[in-house]
Design a protein around this motif. Sequence first.
Motif, PDB file in Angstrom:
ATOM      1  N   ALA A 174       0.806  -1.212   0.000  1.00  0.00           N
ATOM      2  CA  ALA A 174       0.000   0.000   0.000  1.00  0.00           C
ATOM      3  C   ALA A 174       0.844   1.269   0.000  1.00  0.00           C
ATOM      4  N   ALA A 175       2.171   1.118   0.187  1.00  0.00           N
ATOM      5  CA  ALA A 175       3.021   2.297   0.280  1.00  0.00           C
ATOM      6  C   ALA A 175       3.117   2.990  -1.071  1.00  0.00           C
ATOM      7  N   GLU A 176       3.030   4.307  -1.054  1.00  0.00           N
ATOM      8  CA  GLU A 176       3.202   5.094  -2.265  1.00  0.00           C
ATOM      9  C   GLU A 176       4.662   5.513  -2.356  1.00  0.00           C
ATOM     10  N   LEU A 177       5.281   5.249  -3.483  1.00  0.00           N
ATOM     11  CA  LEU A 177       6.702   5.500  -3.624  1.00  0.00           C
ATOM     12  C   LEU A 177       6.957   6.905  -4.157  1.00  0.00           C
ATOM     13  N   ARG A 178       7.940   7.550  -3.571  1.00  0.00           N
ATOM     14  CA  ARG A 178       8.349   8.871  -4.029  1.00  0.00           C
ATOM     15  C   ARG A 178       9.259   8.712  -5.236  1.00  0.00           C
ATOM     16  N   PRO A 179       9.172   9.571  -6.237  1.00  0.00           N
ATOM     17  CA  PRO A 179      10.065   9.459  -7.400  1.00  0.00           C
ATOM     18  C   PRO A 179      11.537   9.519  -6.998  1.00  0.00           C
ATOM     19  N   VAL A 180      12.348   8.821  -7.745  1.00  0.00           N
ATOM     20  CA  VAL A 180      13.787   8.814  -7.502  1.00  0.00           C
ATOM     21  C   VAL A 180      14.374  10.152  -7.962  1.00  0.00           C
ATOM     22  N   PRO A 181      15.119  10.858  -7.122  1.00  0.00           N
ATOM     23  CA  PRO A 181      15.746  12.112  -7.561  1.00  0.00           C
ATOM     24  C   PRO A 181      16.717  11.848  -8.707  1.00  0.00           C
ATOM     25  N   ALA A 182      16.793  12.774  -9.634  1.00  0.00           N
ATOM     26  CA  ALA A 182      17.690  12.635 -10.785  1.00  0.00           C
ATOM     27  C   ALA A 182      18.437  13.943 -11.009  1.00  0.00           C
ATOM     28  N   THR A 183      19.733  13.845 -11.208  1.00  0.00           N
ATOM     29  CA  THR A 183      20.574  15.005 -11.477  1.00  0.00           C
ATOM     30  C   THR A 183      21.417  14.721 -12.712  1.00  0.00           C
ATOM     31  N   VAL A 184      21.510  15.697 -13.594  1.00  0.00           N
ATOM     32  CA  VAL A 184      22.336  15.591 -14.792  1.00  0.00           C
ATOM     33  C   VAL A 184      23.428  16.641 -14.687  1.00  0.00           C
ATOM     34  N   LEU A 185      24.676  16.194 -14.611  1.00  0.00           N
ATOM     35  CA  LEU A 185      25.833  17.070 -14.457  1.00  0.00           C
ATOM     36  C   LEU A 185      26.586  17.130 -15.779  1.00  0.00           C
ATOM     37  N   VAL A 186      26.700  18.329 -16.352  1.00  0.00           N
ATOM     38  CA  VAL A 186      27.335  18.508 -17.657  1.00  0.00           C
ATOM     39  C   VAL A 186      28.639  19.278 -17.477  1.00  0.00           C
ATOM     40  N   GLY A 187      29.742  18.691 -17.953  1.00  0.00           N
ATOM     41  CA  GLY A 187      31.065  19.264 -17.729  1.00  0.00           C
ATOM     42  C   GLY A 187      31.687  19.946 -18.924  1.00  0.00           C
TER      43      GLY A 187
END
Length: 223
Positions: free
Chosen positions: A15-28
């Motif tokens: 029954a648990a609602e899952l939080r979206p996975v954080p995503a980061t895009v690092l451009v060098g």
Amino acid sequence: MTDLWQHTPERMGPAAELRPVPATVLVGNPRRGSRTLTVARHLADALRTGLAGLDVHLGDPHLVDLAELGPDLPARLIAGTAAHAPLERVLARVRGPGLLVVVSPTFKGSYTGLLKLFLDMLPREGLSPGTVAVPVMTAGWAQHRFVSDARLRPLLVELGAVVPVRGLAVLEEEFGDLDTAVAGWTTAAVPVLAAVLRSYQTPSVGPPRPAESVPVHQPAQLR
């Protein structure tokens, strides 16, 4: 204290609602509006779509373009102070748990000095537990197709990330058709990333934890 990132869907209950996975895009890339930035955005969209098809949902990817921060990086590294608040927030965001896609053009057979300068501000193993990283590099020559695994992957592992899939290389000749350029890689990589990230999804039991502050860090040669 129990780390929420250690919970798995089975342990949380159906029954648990899952939080979206954080995503980061690092451009060098040191140039603003670069083709490397275009590749990074395209790949982020492809990953989000592919993972959603396997019931792993990413939050809105947070883009960190080092070309926008470049002038502030040398002063921060040399002074060893946390005087630039926006930069400190970026460092905290990058080292937080979740999916971290790191994208760099190939310079002299490796990633850019700008990317190294930024990542040198993190302590050893400075990425949080639960950071799943994807190394991506653009290149002009086919001989550099494997440089993401040879150069960028070891750096991310050194910083404490889990790197469960091989790196992606996109050649300049492939820039005109990015769908085709990333399709083969995503077909193989997305199921693996989904399996790893699925265990890192957190239940929605309150507001997300704030990002940790980044301790002041200088490479040994600057101390």
